[in-house]
Design a protein around this motif. Structure first.
Motif, short mmCIF file in Angstrom:
data_model
loop_
_atom_site.label_atom_id
_atom_site.label_comp_id
_atom_site.label_asym_id
_atom_site.label_seq_id
_atom_site.Cartn_x
_atom_site.Cartn_y
_atom_site.Cartn_z
N ARG A 1 0.81 -1.12 -0.01
CA ARG A 1 0.04 -0.01 -0.03
C ARG A 1 0.72 1.28 0.33
O ARG A 1 0.56 2.18 -0.63
CB ARG A 1 -0.89 0.04 1.39
CG ARG A 1 -1.68 1.32 1.33
CD ARG A 1 -2.65 1.20 2.65
NE ARG A 1 -3.33 2.51 2.76
CZ ARG A 1 -4.44 2.71 2.34
NH1 ARG A 1 -4.89 2.04 1.63
NH2 ARG A 1 -4.98 3.96 2.35
N GLY A 2 2.08 1.27 0.75
CA GLY A 2 2.81 2.36 0.77
C GLY A 2 3.52 3.00 -0.36
O GLY A 2 3.43 3.97 -0.80
N ASP A 3 3.90 1.84 -1.11
CA ASP A 3 4.30 2.22 -2.53
C ASP A 3 3.71 2.86 -3.63
O ASP A 3 3.68 3.96 -4.03
CB ASP A 3 4.95 0.86 -3.20
CG ASP A 3 6.32 0.49 -2.38
OD1 ASP A 3 7.11 1.50 -2.00
OD2 ASP A 3 6.76 -0.50 -2.65
N GLY A 4 2.08 2.19 -3.48
CA GLY A 4 1.32 2.87 -4.16
C GLY A 4 1.10 4.33 -3.74
O GLY A 4 0.70 5.25 -4.41
N HIS A 5 0.92 4.63 -2.51
CA HIS A 5 0.65 5.86 -1.84
C HIS A 5 1.67 6.76 -2.44
O HIS A 5 1.48 7.91 -2.68
CB HIS A 5 0.63 5.71 -0.21
CG HIS A 5 0.21 7.08 0.37
ND1 HIS A 5 -0.96 7.73 0.15
CD2 HIS A 5 0.96 8.07 1.19
CE1 HIS A 5 -1.10 8.74 0.99
NE2 HIS A 5 0.15 9.02 1.57
N ARG B 1 -6.40 15.57 -0.57
CA ARG B 1 -6.02 14.61 0.35
C ARG B 1 -6.92 13.34 0.29
O ARG B 1 -6.58 12.29 0.27
CB ARG B 1 -6.01 15.01 1.60
CG ARG B 1 -5.63 14.09 2.73
CD ARG B 1 -5.47 14.51 4.13
NE ARG B 1 -5.51 13.65 5.15
CZ ARG B 1 -4.29 12.71 5.14
NH1 ARG B 1 -3.35 12.81 4.43
NH2 ARG B 1 -4.40 11.81 6.31
N GLN B 2 -8.23 13.58 -0.11
CA GLN B 2 -9.09 12.58 0.01
C GLN B 2 -9.01 11.86 -1.19
O GLN B 2 -8.86 10.56 -1.31
CB GLN B 2 -10.63 13.05 0.03
CG GLN B 2 -11.63 11.97 0.02
CD GLN B 2 -11.48 11.08 1.10
OE1 GLN B 2 -11.55 11.34 2.21
NE2 GLN B 2 -11.55 9.68 1.01
N HIS B 3 -8.80 12.40 -2.33
CA HIS B 3 -8.38 11.83 -3.62
C HIS B 3 -7.12 10.82 -3.61
O HIS B 3 -7.23 9.94 -4.01
CB HIS B 3 -8.24 13.01 -4.64
CG HIS B 3 -7.46 12.49 -5.83
ND1 HIS B 3 -8.36 11.87 -6.82
CD2 HIS B 3 -6.13 12.55 -6.58
CE1 HIS B 3 -7.47 11.37 -7.88
NE2 HIS B 3 -6.25 11.88 -7.75
N ILE B 4 -6.11 11.65 -2.95
CA ILE B 4 -4.76 10.57 -2.91
C ILE B 4 -5.24 9.65 -1.80
O ILE B 4 -4.83 8.41 -2.29
CB ILE B 4 -3.68 11.26 -2.07
CG1 ILE B 4 -3.37 12.58 -3.00
CG2 ILE B 4 -2.67 10.51 -1.62
CD1 ILE B 4 -2.31 13.41 -2.33
N GLU B 5 -6.06 9.53 -0.92
CA GLU B 5 -6.42 8.49 -0.14
C GLU B 5 -7.38 7.31 -0.64
O GLU B 5 -6.91 6.21 -0.90
CB GLU B 5 -7.03 8.73 1.20
CG GLU B 5 -6.28 9.43 2.31
CD GLU B 5 -5.14 8.63 2.75
OE1 GLU B 5 -5.51 7.63 3.04
OE2 GLU B 5 -3.99 9.01 2.73
N ASP B 6 -8.26 7.81 -1.80
CA ASP B 6 -8.98 6.95 -2.52
C ASP B 6 -8.23 6.42 -3.45
O ASP B 6 -8.39 5.03 -3.71
CB ASP B 6 -10.02 7.76 -3.09
CG ASP B 6 -11.27 8.19 -2.23
OD1 ASP B 6 -11.27 7.86 -0.92
OD2 ASP B 6 -11.90 9.17 -2.46
N ARG B 7 -7.34 7.02 -4.15
CA ARG B 7 -6.56 6.27 -5.12
C ARG B 7 -5.72 5.24 -4.50
O ARG B 7 -5.36 4.17 -5.03
CB ARG B 7 -5.63 7.56 -5.96
CG ARG B 7 -4.92 6.76 -7.12
CD ARG B 7 -5.66 6.37 -8.05
NE ARG B 7 -4.90 5.67 -9.40
CZ ARG B 7 -5.41 4.62 -9.87
NH1 ARG B 7 -6.59 4.01 -9.64
NH2 ARG B 7 -4.46 4.21 -10.98
N THR B 8 -5.00 5.52 -3.29
CA THR B 8 -4.17 4.71 -2.64
C THR B 8 -5.06 3.37 -2.13
O THR B 8 -4.42 2.19 -2.33
CB THR B 8 -3.82 5.26 -1.39
OG1 THR B 8 -2.99 6.40 -1.57
CG2 THR B 8 -2.83 4.17 -0.62
#
Length: 273
Positions: free
Chosen positions: A157-161, A227-234
């Motif tokens: 997950r972290g690499d995707g983030h 931030r929400q977009h980044i979390e959703d995409r992660t």
């Protein structure tokens, strides 16, 4: 996707505690590692004798000067193999101290987390820190196997983030400032653990204000949306692992994981300092 995120969040303390517990500090200290050498060497040891530059790139948000003070000098005292063994031993000892090994549902939780981690291993492309950990041997004991499975899922997950942060044009320090502005983590902890000088932190905050992502020290509406977009995409990028469980399996893992994460928190294993 919601169930997959819950499964990750609820089991995440089983992995994350390794960065805080005295069991880790004591064992790394016995190898001659001091201060942040233990953290950078133990998490980076999956790469072998990891250089500072590799860790700066893959860990993403630490002050490079902090990393360079720890690496490569850590390898003058120990080897990656010794550090990895100490890390696994420390994880088992800490989780045992918290009573995690005695919780009901360990076998089923381990089976589900292992299935997800093994599915992640089929899609390592573009995930260097995860891929390095995926080459490591699985521990023998159930409690350390569960820790290893969640470690793989966390790094996947972290690499995707990190990919999302790069795509959205947030460098490591800017990502920290956004995280601090969200109110989810104490700003002093982020500043202290990542070791960015105050002038550089403020310069990053000013860049974010110029982009319209911050209003003062708080996220603007645009910042919250980003931030929400980044979390959703992660979350979406983590799905190749959790899809192996299906929706029902993710919901079951999320249900089972709750007491495991709670045991870690209640035992104080995530206490900083």
């Amino acid at each position: 996707m919601k169930a997959a995120r819950q499964a990750w969040r609820r089991l995440e303390p089983v992995h994350a505690m390794i960065y805080f517990v005295p069991e880790g500090r004591d064992r790394f200290g016995a190898l001659g590692l001091r201060g942040m050498q233990g953290y950078f060497a133990s998490r980076g040891a999956a790469f072998g004798r990891a250089s500072a530059e590799v860790v700066i790139a893959t860990f993403y948000n630490f002050n490079p000067d902090l990393v360079r003070r720890a690496l490569p000098s850590a390898w003058d005292h120990t080897t990656p193999e010794q550090v990895l063994a100490a890390r696994t031993e420390a994880a088992g000892a800490a989780l045992t101290r918290a009573g995690v090994h005695e919780l009901a549902g360990l076998d089923e939780t381990l089976a589900l987390a292992t299935r997800a981690a093994e599915a992640a291993c089929q899609a390592p492309q573009g995930r260097p820190l995860f891929a390095a950990h995926a080459t490591l041997d699985w521990p023998d004991e159930p409690i350390t196997r569960l820790w290893h499975a969640q470690t793989l899922l966390r790094e996947f997950r972290g690499d995707g983030h990190v990919s999302c942060l790069l795509t959205e044009g947030l460098d490591g320090l800017e990502a920290l400032v956004v995280h601090a502005a969200s109110g989810e983590v104490v700003t002093a902890f982020l500043k202290g653990s990542r070791a960015w000088p105050e002038p550089e932190w403020e310069a990053a905050a000013e860049r974010l204000r110029e982009r319209g992502l911050l209003e003062g020290d708080e996220l603007s509406a645009e910042g919250k949306a980003l931030r929400q977009h980044i979390e959703d995409r992660t979350d979406a990028l983590a799905l190749p692992a959790y899809a192996a469980l299906g929706e029902d399996g993710c919901e079951r893992l999320a249900e089972l994981a709750r007491p495991f994460g709670r045991a870690v928190v209640d035992a104080g294993l995530l206490r900083f300092g």
